[in-house]
Design a protein around this motif. Structure first.
Motif, mmCIF file in Angstrom:
data_model
loop_
_atom_site.group_PDB
_atom_site.id
_atom_site.type_symbol
_atom_site.label_atom_id
_atom_site.label_comp_id
_atom_site.label_asym_id
_atom_site.label_seq_id
_atom_site.Cartn_x
_atom_site.Cartn_y
_atom_site.Cartn_z
ATOM 1 N N ILE A 212 -4.396 19.070 -4.608
ATOM 2 C CA ILE A 212 -4.246 17.616 -4.689
ATOM 3 C C ILE A 212 -3.317 17.210 -3.548
ATOM 4 C CG2 ILE A 212 -2.420 17.822 -6.462
ATOM 5 C CD1 ILE A 212 -3.427 15.148 -7.562
ATOM 6 N N ALA A 213 -3.787 16.303 -2.721
ATOM 7 C CA ALA A 213 -2.957 15.793 -1.620
ATOM 8 C C ALA A 213 -2.362 14.475 -2.097
ATOM 9 C CB ALA A 213 -3.816 15.585 -0.374
ATOM 10 N N SER A 214 -1.060 14.487 -2.349
ATOM 11 C CA SER A 214 -0.417 13.303 -2.930
ATOM 12 C C SER A 214 0.099 12.363 -1.846
ATOM 13 C CB SER A 214 0.742 13.740 -3.833
ATOM 14 O OG SER A 214 1.460 12.594 -4.255
ATOM 15 N N PHE A 215 -0.614 11.253 -1.658
ATOM 16 C CA PHE A 215 -0.143 10.234 -0.702
ATOM 17 C C PHE A 215 1.181 9.653 -1.183
ATOM 18 C CE2 PHE A 215 -4.902 9.181 -0.155
ATOM 19 C CZ PHE A 215 -5.071 10.254 0.695
ATOM 20 N N ARG A 216 1.239 9.495 -2.500
ATOM 21 C CA ARG A 216 2.427 8.872 -3.099
ATOM 22 C C ARG A 216 3.693 9.678 -2.797
ATOM 23 N NH1 ARG A 216 4.426 5.430 -6.518
ATOM 24 N NH2 ARG A 216 5.628 6.286 -8.236
ATOM 25 N N ALA A 217 3.567 10.998 -2.897
ATOM 26 C CA ALA A 217 4.732 11.856 -2.626
ATOM 27 C C ALA A 217 5.201 11.671 -1.183
ATOM 28 C CB ALA A 217 4.369 13.310 -2.885
ATOM 29 N N VAL A 218 4.256 11.500 -0.275
ATOM 30 C CA VAL A 218 4.628 11.330 1.136
ATOM 31 C C VAL A 218 5.170 9.916 1.369
ATOM 32 C CG1 VAL A 218 3.785 11.416 3.513
ATOM 33 C CG2 VAL A 218 2.881 13.015 1.809
ATOM 34 N N PHE B 4 -5.431 4.867 2.954
ATOM 35 C CA PHE B 4 -6.891 4.916 2.939
ATOM 36 C C PHE B 4 -7.406 6.318 3.264
ATOM 37 C CE2 PHE B 4 -5.785 0.469 3.896
ATOM 38 C CZ PHE B 4 -6.481 -0.168 2.890
ATOM 39 N N GLY B 5 -6.551 7.315 3.104
ATOM 40 C CA GLY B 5 -6.961 8.677 3.402
ATOM 41 C C GLY B 5 -6.958 8.913 4.907
ATOM 42 N N GLY B 6 -7.767 9.872 5.333
ATOM 43 C CA GLY B 6 -7.826 10.181 6.760
ATOM 44 C C GLY B 6 -8.899 11.216 7.029
ATOM 45 N N GLY B 7 -9.147 11.462 8.297
ATOM 46 C CA GLY B 7 -10.154 12.461 8.650
ATOM 47 C C GLY B 7 -11.558 11.977 8.312
ATOM 48 N N PRO B 8 -12.469 12.914 8.108
ATOM 49 C CA PRO B 8 -13.879 12.553 7.917
ATOM 50 C C PRO B 8 -14.127 11.704 6.679
ATOM 51 C CG PRO B 8 -13.610 14.962 7.971
ATOM 52 C CD PRO B 8 -12.246 14.362 8.095
ATOM 53 N N ARG B 9 -13.227 11.752 5.710
ATOM 54 C CA ARG B 9 -13.429 10.984 4.475
ATOM 55 C C ARG B 9 -12.574 9.715 4.438
ATOM 56 N NH1 ARG B 9 -17.185 14.332 2.311
ATOM 57 N NH2 ARG B 9 -18.307 12.379 2.162
ATOM 58 N N LEU B 10 -12.088 9.320 5.595
ATOM 59 C CA LEU B 10 -11.318 8.058 5.668
ATOM 60 C C LEU B 10 -12.120 6.945 5.008
ATOM 61 C CD1 LEU B 10 -8.988 6.300 6.985
ATOM 62 C CD2 LEU B 10 -10.551 5.979 8.907
ATOM 63 N N CYS B 11 -11.435 6.111 4.230
ATOM 64 C CA CYS B 11 -12.107 5.027 3.516
ATOM 65 C C CYS B 11 -12.883 4.129 4.492
ATOM 66 C CB CYS B 11 -11.063 4.185 2.790
ATOM 67 S SG CYS B 11 -11.764 2.718 2.025
ATOM 68 N N LEU C 140 0.834 -1.209 0.000
ATOM 69 C CA LEU C 140 0.000 0.000 0.000
ATOM 70 C C LEU C 140 0.867 1.258 0.000
ATOM 71 C CD1 LEU C 140 -2.774 -1.070 2.537
ATOM 72 C CD2 LEU C 140 -3.084 -0.668 0.094
ATOM 73 N N ARG C 141 2.018 1.178 0.633
ATOM 74 C CA ARG C 141 2.914 2.336 0.654
ATOM 75 C C ARG C 141 3.500 2.612 -0.735
ATOM 76 N NH1 ARG C 141 8.160 3.778 0.959
ATOM 77 N NH2 ARG C 141 8.903 1.638 0.782
ATOM 78 N N LEU C 142 3.978 1.537 -1.386
ATOM 79 C CA LEU C 142 4.707 1.714 -2.640
ATOM 80 C C LEU C 142 3.827 1.755 -3.881
ATOM 81 C CD1 LEU C 142 7.905 -0.511 -2.465
ATOM 82 C CD2 LEU C 142 7.804 1.910 -3.000
ATOM 83 N N ALA C 143 2.734 1.030 -3.857
ATOM 84 C CA ALA C 143 1.965 0.875 -5.097
ATOM 85 C C ALA C 143 0.465 0.919 -4.839
ATOM 86 C CB ALA C 143 2.358 -0.442 -5.777
ATOM 87 N N ASN C 144 0.060 1.875 -4.024
ATOM 88 C CA ASN C 144 -1.364 1.978 -3.727
ATOM 89 C C ASN C 144 -2.135 2.372 -4.989
ATOM 90 O OD1 ASN C 144 -3.732 2.069 -2.340
ATOM 91 N ND2 ASN C 144 -3.265 3.902 -1.153
ATOM 92 N N ILE C 145 -3.329 1.814 -5.103
ATOM 93 C CA ILE C 145 -4.162 2.123 -6.265
ATOM 94 C C ILE C 145 -4.541 3.611 -6.279
ATOM 95 C CG2 ILE C 145 -6.307 1.464 -5.069
ATOM 96 C CD1 ILE C 145 -5.863 0.441 -8.601
#
Ligand code: HEM
Length: 164
Positions: free
Chosen positions: A43-49, A86-93, A12-17
């Motif tokens: 755009i909040a880039s999870f991948r960049a983090v 899976f995101g976070g906060g109120p819109r967490l998956c 999930l860290r390296l290749a999340n959909i």
């Protein structure tokens, strides 16, 4: 399935959909000296983090052991919220637990019941979403058929130590 969880995390860290999510600023926001004006889309880039070496040592290397026992020596000191597949906060998956269970059971069964080899060369691409170009075709064999001939034991979920 402790080690399976490490594999799931690292995948999930390296290749999340989902590489990123969009948000719209509902008010002017100051972040690290920059102002995001009200109404702007960001755009909040999870991948960049997830691929940032400030947060994960050798961030581009697939290293499931970094998650073992929350081994702090493998992780660069980082805030807790840098791993957000899976995101976070109120819109967490809302499906995150189901997704993790399905992934874990699938992987566990796949590795303990089957062996496989790639049927042809394939490649992971990350734009616009993470996928393999050819859907990763494999030649699959039941382990019962191969165990005695290639000497495979049921060690799939035991981690590096017992693999040696
Ligand atoms: C590996 C699998 C999955 C990943 C990586 C994933 C990732 C995400 C992410 C990052 C978001 C947040 C989107 C945002 O913040 O705008 C999200 C939202 C959502 N996910 Fe998932 N998801 C997965 C599986 C699932 C499953 C299995 C379900 C349902 C059975 C599901 C249902 C949803 C729904 C309904 C939302 C919208 C939540 C909202 O906007 O309040 N997801 N997912």
């Amino acid at each position: 399935m402790a080690f399976t969880q490490c594999i799931v995390n690292e995948t999930l860290r390296l290749a999340n959909i989902i590489g990123a999510v969009f948000r719209r600023a509902t008010t002017d926001i100051d972040i690290k000296g920059y102002t995001i004006p009200k109404g702007w889309k960001v755009i909040a880039s999870f991948r960049a983090v997830h691929l940032n070496a400030e947060h994960f040592k050798e961030a581009r290397t697939f290293n499931p052991w970094r998650w073992q026992n929350n081994d702090k020596s493998e992780a660069v000191a980082s805030p807790v919220n840098v791993f957000t597949p899976f995101g976070g906060g109120p819109r967490l998956c809302p499906g995150y637990e189901l997704a993790r269970v399905v992934l874990s059971v699938f992987l566990h069964r796949m590795v303990t019941r089957f062996s496989w080899v790639p049927a042809e060369e394939d490649k992971v691409v990350f734009f616009p979403t993470t996928r393999t170009l050819k859907r990763y075709p494999i030649i699959l064999k039941r382990r019962e058929e191969t165990r005695s001939s290639i000497g495979i034991g049921n060690t799939a979920d035991t981690g590096r130590q017992k693999d040696n």
